[in-house]
Design a protein around this motif. Sequence first.
Motif, PDB file in Angstrom:
ATOM      1  N   ARG A  22       0.846  -1.197   0.000  1.00  0.00           N
ATOM      2  CA  ARG A  22       0.000   0.000   0.000  1.00  0.00           C
ATOM      3  C   ARG A  22       0.880   1.245   0.000  1.00  0.00           C
ATOM      4  NH1 ARG A  22      -2.353   0.564   4.839  1.00  0.00           N
ATOM      5  NH2 ARG A  22      -0.887  -0.930   5.641  1.00  0.00           N
ATOM      6  N   GLU A  41       0.313   4.769   7.620  1.00  0.00           N
ATOM      7  CA  GLU A  41      -0.885   4.566   6.800  1.00  0.00           C
ATOM      8  C   GLU A  41      -0.643   3.636   5.606  1.00  0.00           C
ATOM      9  OE1 GLU A  41      -3.987   5.668   7.423  1.00  0.00           O
ATOM     10  OE2 GLU A  41      -3.303   6.598   9.283  1.00  0.00           O
ATOM     11  N   ASP A  73      -2.709   4.897  -2.494  1.00  0.00           N
ATOM     12  CA  ASP A  73      -3.824   4.308  -1.754  1.00  0.00           C
ATOM     13  C   ASP A  73      -4.351   5.276  -0.698  1.00  0.00           C
ATOM     14  OD1 ASP A  73      -3.782   1.457  -2.847  1.00  0.00           O
ATOM     15  OD2 ASP A  73      -1.698   1.779  -2.246  1.00  0.00           O
ATOM     16  N   VAL A  74      -3.419   5.986  -0.064  1.00  0.00           N
ATOM     17  CA  VAL A  74      -3.786   6.923   1.003  1.00  0.00           C
ATOM     18  C   VAL A  74      -3.083   8.258   0.768  1.00  0.00           C
ATOM     19  CG1 VAL A  74      -3.901   7.309   3.491  1.00  0.00           C
ATOM     20  CG2 VAL A  74      -3.877   4.971   2.607  1.00  0.00           C
ATOM     21  N   CYS A 132      -2.227  11.549   2.653  1.00  0.00           N
ATOM     22  CA  CYS A 132      -2.136  12.015   4.031  1.00  0.00           C
ATOM     23  C   CYS A 132      -1.986  13.527   4.090  1.00  0.00           C
ATOM     24  CB  CYS A 132      -0.940  11.357   4.715  1.00  0.00           C
ATOM     25  SG  CYS A 132      -1.013   9.553   4.714  1.00  0.00           S
ATOM     26  N   VAL A 173     -11.023  15.862   6.618  1.00  0.00           N
ATOM     27  CA  VAL A 173     -11.212  15.125   5.370  1.00  0.00           C
ATOM     28  C   VAL A 173     -11.999  15.974   4.375  1.00  0.00           C
ATOM     29  CG1 VAL A 173     -12.306  13.095   4.332  1.00  0.00           C
ATOM     30  CG2 VAL A 173     -10.976  12.855   6.434  1.00  0.00           C
ATOM     31  N   ARG A 179      -9.474  16.271  -2.269  1.00  0.00           N
ATOM     32  CA  ARG A 179     -10.351  15.165  -1.864  1.00  0.00           C
ATOM     33  C   ARG A 179     -11.121  14.551  -3.025  1.00  0.00           C
ATOM     34  NH1 ARG A 179     -12.677  19.695  -0.401  1.00  0.00           N
ATOM     35  NH2 ARG A 179     -14.820  20.120  -1.011  1.00  0.00           N
ATOM     36  N   ARG A 235     -10.809  10.641  -4.043  1.00  0.00           N
ATOM     37  CA  ARG A 235     -12.017   9.809  -4.023  1.00  0.00           C
ATOM     38  C   ARG A 235     -12.351   9.302  -5.414  1.00  0.00           C
ATOM     39  NH1 ARG A 235     -15.518  13.774  -0.053  1.00  0.00           N
ATOM     40  NH2 ARG A 235     -14.646  12.993   1.911  1.00  0.00           N
ATOM     41  N   GLY A 266      -9.093   6.279  -3.801  1.00  0.00           N
ATOM     42  CA  GLY A 266      -8.148   6.391  -2.697  1.00  0.00           C
ATOM     43  C   GLY A 266      -8.823   6.858  -1.424  1.00  0.00           C
ATOM     44  N   ARG A 267      -8.051   6.858  -0.366  1.00  0.00           N
ATOM     45  CA  ARG A 267      -8.532   7.256   0.950  1.00  0.00           C
ATOM     46  C   ARG A 267      -7.722   8.453   1.431  1.00  0.00           C
ATOM     47  NH1 ARG A 267      -6.868   5.816   6.174  1.00  0.00           N
ATOM     48  NH2 ARG A 267      -5.390   4.255   5.427  1.00  0.00           N
ATOM     49  N   ILE A 268      -8.344   9.319   2.202  1.00  0.00           N
ATOM     50  CA  ILE A 268      -7.663  10.462   2.807  1.00  0.00           C
ATOM     51  C   ILE A 268      -7.500  10.179   4.293  1.00  0.00           C
ATOM     52  CG2 ILE A 268      -7.866  12.912   3.402  1.00  0.00           C
ATOM     53  CD1 ILE A 268      -9.467  13.196   0.753  1.00  0.00           C
ATOM     54  N   ALA A 269      -6.313  10.453   4.812  1.00  0.00           N
ATOM     55  CA  ALA A 269      -6.050  10.296   6.243  1.00  0.00           C
ATOM     56  C   ALA A 269      -5.504  11.620   6.776  1.00  0.00           C
ATOM     57  CB  ALA A 269      -5.045   9.178   6.488  1.00  0.00           C
TER      58      ALA A 269
END
Length: 163
Positions: free
Chosen positions: A23, A48, A109-110, A112, A119, A125, A129, A133-136
Amino acid sequence: MGEVVSIDRLEALVAQARAAGRRVAFANGCFDLLHVGHVRYLQAAAREGDVLVVGINDDESVKALKGEGRPATPGPDRAEIVAAIRCVDYVTLFSGPDVVALLRLLRPDVHCKGTDYTVETVPERDVVRGYGGRIAIVGDPKDHSTGDLLRRLGAPRAPLPKV
């Protein structure tokens, strides 16, 4: 120790990491004068994912974002310093007003961001999205800044005690 790489080389390295089932976490910033807030942000970002990629604003974009007299440290030096942090795998310099093009290319993947965001306030964002992907939100409270550090360094200092 991490490695400073071109964007083209980074694209291949990220593809290799993905092919190996790793990841990819991505963090970005100016990192003008490295301080403890930067280190904590990068350490939290590294947790992450399996690989931490750091995008650093080039000198022109730092000047546009932060104003005349910045950056205090040239881009290649900032990249080398960040790459020396144990948790960082790859560092690249990017140009432009934001990191959107690099996110679209790498599709980490993330993504940050520091605690000065939520978020919902992360400017990228929708891009993150959009590719799944993901936001941390990572790091400690935004109690440190390069601007504050530069102001403190410019302030008159107390004389050293006589020995």
